[in-house]
Motif scaffolding. Structure first.
Motif, short mmCIF file in Angstrom:
data_model
loop_
_atom_site.label_atom_id
_atom_site.label_comp_id
_atom_site.label_asym_id
_atom_site.label_seq_id
_atom_site.Cartn_x
_atom_site.Cartn_y
_atom_site.Cartn_z
N THR A 156 0.82 -1.22 0.00
CA THR A 156 0.00 0.00 0.00
C THR A 156 0.85 1.26 0.00
O THR A 156 0.49 2.26 -0.63
CB THR A 156 -1.04 -0.01 1.16
N SER A 159 1.80 2.00 -3.58
CA SER A 159 0.71 2.59 -4.38
C SER A 159 0.56 4.08 -4.13
O SER A 159 0.19 4.84 -5.01
CB SER A 159 -0.63 1.92 -4.05
N HIS A 160 0.82 4.47 -2.87
CA HIS A 160 0.58 5.87 -2.49
C HIS A 160 1.85 6.70 -2.34
O HIS A 160 1.79 7.84 -1.87
CB HIS A 160 -0.23 5.91 -1.18
N GLU A 161 2.98 6.08 -2.68
CA GLU A 161 4.29 6.76 -2.59
C GLU A 161 4.53 7.37 -1.22
O GLU A 161 4.74 8.57 -1.06
CB GLU A 161 4.42 7.80 -3.71
N ARG A 162 4.45 6.49 -0.24
CA ARG A 162 4.59 6.91 1.15
C ARG A 162 5.79 6.25 1.84
O ARG A 162 6.33 5.26 1.36
CB ARG A 162 3.33 6.51 1.93
N SER A 214 9.35 4.31 -5.02
CA SER A 214 7.91 4.53 -4.84
C SER A 214 7.50 4.42 -3.38
O SER A 214 6.37 4.72 -3.01
CB SER A 214 7.13 3.49 -5.65
N HIS A 215 8.39 3.94 -2.53
CA HIS A 215 8.05 3.77 -1.11
C HIS A 215 9.34 3.64 -0.31
O HIS A 215 10.40 3.36 -0.90
CB HIS A 215 7.22 2.51 -0.90
N ASP A 241 5.33 11.93 2.56
CA ASP A 241 4.10 11.50 3.22
C ASP A 241 4.42 10.25 4.05
O ASP A 241 4.88 9.23 3.50
CB ASP A 241 3.06 11.17 2.13
N ARG A 243 3.40 7.31 7.22
CA ARG A 243 2.34 6.67 8.01
C ARG A 243 3.00 5.80 9.08
O ARG A 243 3.98 5.10 8.80
CB ARG A 243 1.47 5.77 7.14
#
Ligand code: F6P
Length: 318
Positions: A156, A159-162, A214-215, A241, A243
């Motif tokens: 995940t 997908s969200h580049e976090r 990407s992550h 970003d 999390r």
């Protein structure tokens, strides 16, 4: 024939059940009488013993947790509490006690020895923080749980580049974070044994994203920091970003790995061999794939730290 009691104490870990099964089945095969004690040292003080037959340990080899239940007891730390437990053991004619637990439980085992009770320790903790054993019971399973969790988070985050900041258990020890970090190829690990600088880590994460990543994954051992705070700070420093995920008690559950089942079966079997050889007052472990034992004093004097070579492996692969 000897009377042997077994208990689990402190935080549970995957493989405690298979250790109990191994001690009980081997003990019965060698002609001994086996007793379970419910809720650790509390059970010793509450006289909560039950006689065990082979069937009592059926179907537990592959179950996480401990069917004897576990507890942490403040009362057992007092001389009065210990005396009650010792009186119960003597009244029942119990010759040996097998304690499965971590550092605090080993202190309890040592207290029993000081009262003249022949006691053994098996290293039951996911933390891998007991000296003079390469592994503790449940560590390998926990490593697999954490590795799987990191894999899920990577999907995940990608997908969200976090940036995922994941907090692993381990109390004061960074081994879960370190080895899960190696097995997952993460970008940074924060462990209590090695100083870290969030400015440097933020700069490296930023550079990674600038190169097209990407992550990113950062694993924080609970003894080194708090994932929420680290995520906040990394976001502020890098602009990425982030999390935070605190894995928590999910790490202590699940079916024990094949390694933990074999490891605990070998140690449980060895306890009974030691009794038959006239040896007691020791804690078992595994060193270089051999089941070994040491006195509790040796273990308390031992160095509790991560494998430095392992840390170098992480640093050279990152
Ligand atoms: O020692 C095992 C452990 O899971 C540690 O990693 C953690 O810090 C602690 O126990 C959590 O304890 P509790 O289950 O009491 O919250």
């Amino acid at each position: 024939m000897k009377k042997i009691a077994i208990l689990t104490s402190g935080g549970d870990s995957q493989g405690m059940n298979s250790a109990i099964r191994a001690v009980v089945r081997t003990g019965l095969h060698h002609g001994h009488e086996m007793y379970g004690v419910r809720r650790g040292f509390k059970g010793l003080m509450n006289d909560d013993f039950f006689k065990m037959a082979s069937r009592d340990v059926s179907d537990i080899l592959y179950r996480g947790g401990t069917f004897l239940q576990s507890a942490r007891s403040e009362t057992f730390k007092t001389p009065e509490g210990q005396q009650v437990a010792v009186d119960n053991l003597k009244k029942r004619g119990i010759d040996y006690v097998v304690v499965i637990g971590g550092d605090g439980s080993y202190r309890g085992a040592q207290a029993l020895i000081k009262h003249g009770i022949k006691t053994f320790g098996l290293p039951g903790t996911i933390d891998n923080d007991i000296p003079l054993t390469d592994y503790t019971i449940g560590f390998d399973t926990t490593l697999n749980v954490v590795t799987d969790a990191i894999g899920n988070l990577r999907d995940t985050m990608s997908s969200h580049e976090r940036v995922s900041v994941i907090e692993a258990m381990g109390r004061h020890c960074g081994d879960i974070a370190l080895q899960a970090g190696i097995s997952s190829g993460v970008d940074a690990i924060l462990i209590p044994e090695v100083p870290y600088n969030l400015n440097d880590i933020a700069a490296e994460l930023k550079a990674g994203f600038d190169r097209g990543k990407s992550h990113s994954i950062v694993v924080v051992a609970e003894g080194a920091g708090n994932a929420e705070e680290v995520a906040k700070e990394l976001k502020a420093l890098s602009g990425l970003d982030t999390r935070a995920t605190i894995l928590g008690h999910i790490q202590r559950g699940g079916t024990p790995s094949a390694f933990d089942r074999v490891f605990t079966s070998r140690m449980g079997h060895r306890v009974i061999e030691l009794i038959d050889e006239g040896i007691d007052g020791v804690a078992l472990g595994m060193e270089k794939n051999e089941i070994t034992y040491h006195t509790f004093d040796e273990i308390f004097a031992g160095e509790n730290t991560i494998n430095k070579k392992m840390y170098q492996v992480f640093m050279d692969l990152v």
